[in-house]
Design an enzyme around this catalytic site. Structure first.
Site, short mmCIF file in Angstrom:
data_model
loop_
_atom_site.label_atom_id
_atom_site.label_comp_id
_atom_site.label_asym_id
_atom_site.label_seq_id
_atom_site.Cartn_x
_atom_site.Cartn_y
_atom_site.Cartn_z
N LYS A 178 35.30 6.82 9.78
CA LYS A 178 34.26 7.33 8.89
C LYS A 178 33.09 6.34 8.80
O LYS A 178 33.22 5.17 9.15
CB LYS A 178 34.85 7.59 7.50
CG LYS A 178 36.00 8.60 7.49
CD LYS A 178 35.60 10.00 7.92
CE LYS A 178 36.49 11.11 7.41
NZ LYS A 178 37.71 11.35 8.21
C1 PLP Z 1 39.04 12.17 7.46
C2 PLP Z 1 39.21 13.36 6.61
C3 PLP Z 1 40.26 13.47 5.69
C4 PLP Z 1 41.40 12.51 5.63
O1 PLP Z 1 41.05 11.24 5.28
P1 PLP Z 1 42.13 10.05 5.41
O2 PLP Z 1 41.47 8.93 4.69
O3 PLP Z 1 42.28 9.79 6.88
O4 PLP Z 1 43.39 10.50 4.78
C5 PLP Z 1 40.29 14.58 4.87
N1 PLP Z 1 39.36 15.54 4.94
C6 PLP Z 1 38.35 15.49 5.82
C7 PLP Z 1 37.33 16.59 5.82
C8 PLP Z 1 38.25 14.41 6.71
O5 PLP Z 1 37.27 14.38 7.61
#
Ligand code: PLP
Length: 381
Positions: A178
């Site tokens: 991210k």
């Molecule tokens: C990355 C993501 C998640 C999960 O996040 P984590 O921190 O990896 O658990 C949930 N929802 C969306 C839309 C994502 O892109």
């Protein structure tokens, strides 16, 4: 697409050294608290509780709000949104999207509410905010809780208001891929101080809960090492967002005029993190098959992704719900490709990627016909 954002390493190492000298590695340490303050600031929210990841953060909200039965959400999201709810024995009910935004269509949400519905989870897909006002009104009218999966949307705004204080709470992800990362991490931001307190206790084995939870509690804490990374990544975030925006604008100049290809756009009056560069391929017009384009790019060592395709309702364990028919979701999922961006890609690389895409689109029908011949009926079927 998922390369980690650039950071200043010495800042990270200094923070890690400081944590080691301080001998405070987890359990609500000073770096974690500083990170929470800065995330709350950015989101304009009163409270922030950081967690080990966003998936568990969503689960904490489900527990803290004592949700039951059905939770309405889009299918056009990462599997984690649905899994978080299902893992706790609730049923994700998938709703169709507004084709203009890719986010939940409030009208289809209203139609999907049943006596078993306890909450709505909106997803700010690719950083473009949901129809927050309409969803807030709907949730209030029907007595439902409203949460947002804001994993894509840190630093973004809706009508000038920062993502982070919509609905009852919103969740950010700081996964390594991210735009702001803490190696692994998540955060719940909310103006509801009671909810925040409850979530904080549940994330720490349920210690300190005013009214005990049937669930007891879990361990969802963020470590000081993750907070050190999160802070360092936040330091770099304005610069990374600027760079991403320039990447996006370069893609727009290079690919903006191709028939059958569109780049998703962003409202120029809103703040964006430009974390994703998403194109939609219309095979009817371009002649080019979306999956073929992804294969061609991969063959040239370009990691493009079908993001999110298949959509959740097309994936196990949800695929077997026969009643689900989501035409706008299916249409969008069949067309999307996420192209590489981020602070570690060069403009030269972006031009190379665009050259491949342009070449593929210019000979779309021919390439697709040859591909169908080669792949043959067997694999395609
Ligand atoms: C990355 C993501 C998640 C999960 O996040 P984590 O921190 O990896 O658990 C949930 N929802 C969306 C839309 C994502 O892109």
């Amino acid at each position: 697409m998922g390369r980690p954002s650039r950071i200043e390493r010495t800042r990270l190492f200094d923070r890690l050294s400081w944590a080691l000298d301080n001998q405070w590695l987890t359990n609500n340490g000073p770096l974690t608290r500083e990170f929470e303050e800065r995330v709350a600031d950015l989101a304009g929210a009163d409270n922030c509780v950081v967690t080990c990841n966003a998936t568990v953060a969503l689960q904490l909200l489900v527990h803290a709000a004592e949700l039951t039965g059905e939770v309405i959400m889009p299918s056009m999201t990462f599997a984690a949104t649905a899994h978080a709810v299902r893992w706790l024995g609730l049923k994700p009910v998938f709703c169709d999207i507004d084709p203009r935004t890719g986010c939940l269509d409030p009208a289809t949400v209203a139609a999907a509410v049943t006596p078993r519905t306890s909450a709505i989870v909106g997803v700010h897909l690719w950083g473009r905010p949901c129809a927050v006002d309409a969803l807030e009104k709907l949730a209030a009218d029907r007595g439902l809780r409203l949460f947002f999966d804001a994993a894509h949307a840190i630093g973004c705004t809706s009508q000038g208001r920062p993502v982070g204080r919509f609905g009852d709470a919103e969740v950010f992800s700081f996964h390594a891929t991210k735009v702001v990362n803490a190696f692994e991490g998540g955060a719940i931001v909310t103006d509801d101080s009671d909810l925040a307190q409850r979530v904080r206790s549940l994330a720490n084995f349920g210690f300190g809960l005013q009214s005990p939870s049937a669930a007891g509690g879990t361990n969802a804490k963020m470590s000081e090492a993750s907070a050190a990374m999160g802070l360092t990544s936040l330091d770099a975030f304005p610069e990374v967002a600027r760079y991403n925006r320039e990447n996006y604008e370069l893609y727009r100049r290079e690919l903006g005029q191709l028939p059958g290809l569109s780049l998703i756009d962003f409202d120029p009056d809103e703040r964006q993190n430009y974390q994703y560069v998403i194109i939609e391929i219309d095979e009817q017009v371009s002649g080019l098959n979306r999956d073929l384009l992804v294969e061609l790019l991969r063959a040239e060592n370009v990691v493009a992704q079908r993001y999110f395709s298949p959509a959740c309702h097309q994936l196990e364990p949800y695929r077997s719900q026969p009643e689900v028919y989501l035409p706008h979701t299916e249409r969008l999922a069949a067309r999307v490709v996420a192209l590489p961006t981020g602070s570690t890609i060069s403009r030269e690389d972006i031009r190379r990627v665009c050259n491949i895409v342009r070449l593929a689109v210019s000979r779309g029908s021919e390439l697709t016909a040859r591909w169908h011949q080669h792949v043959g009926a067997g694999k395609k079927a």
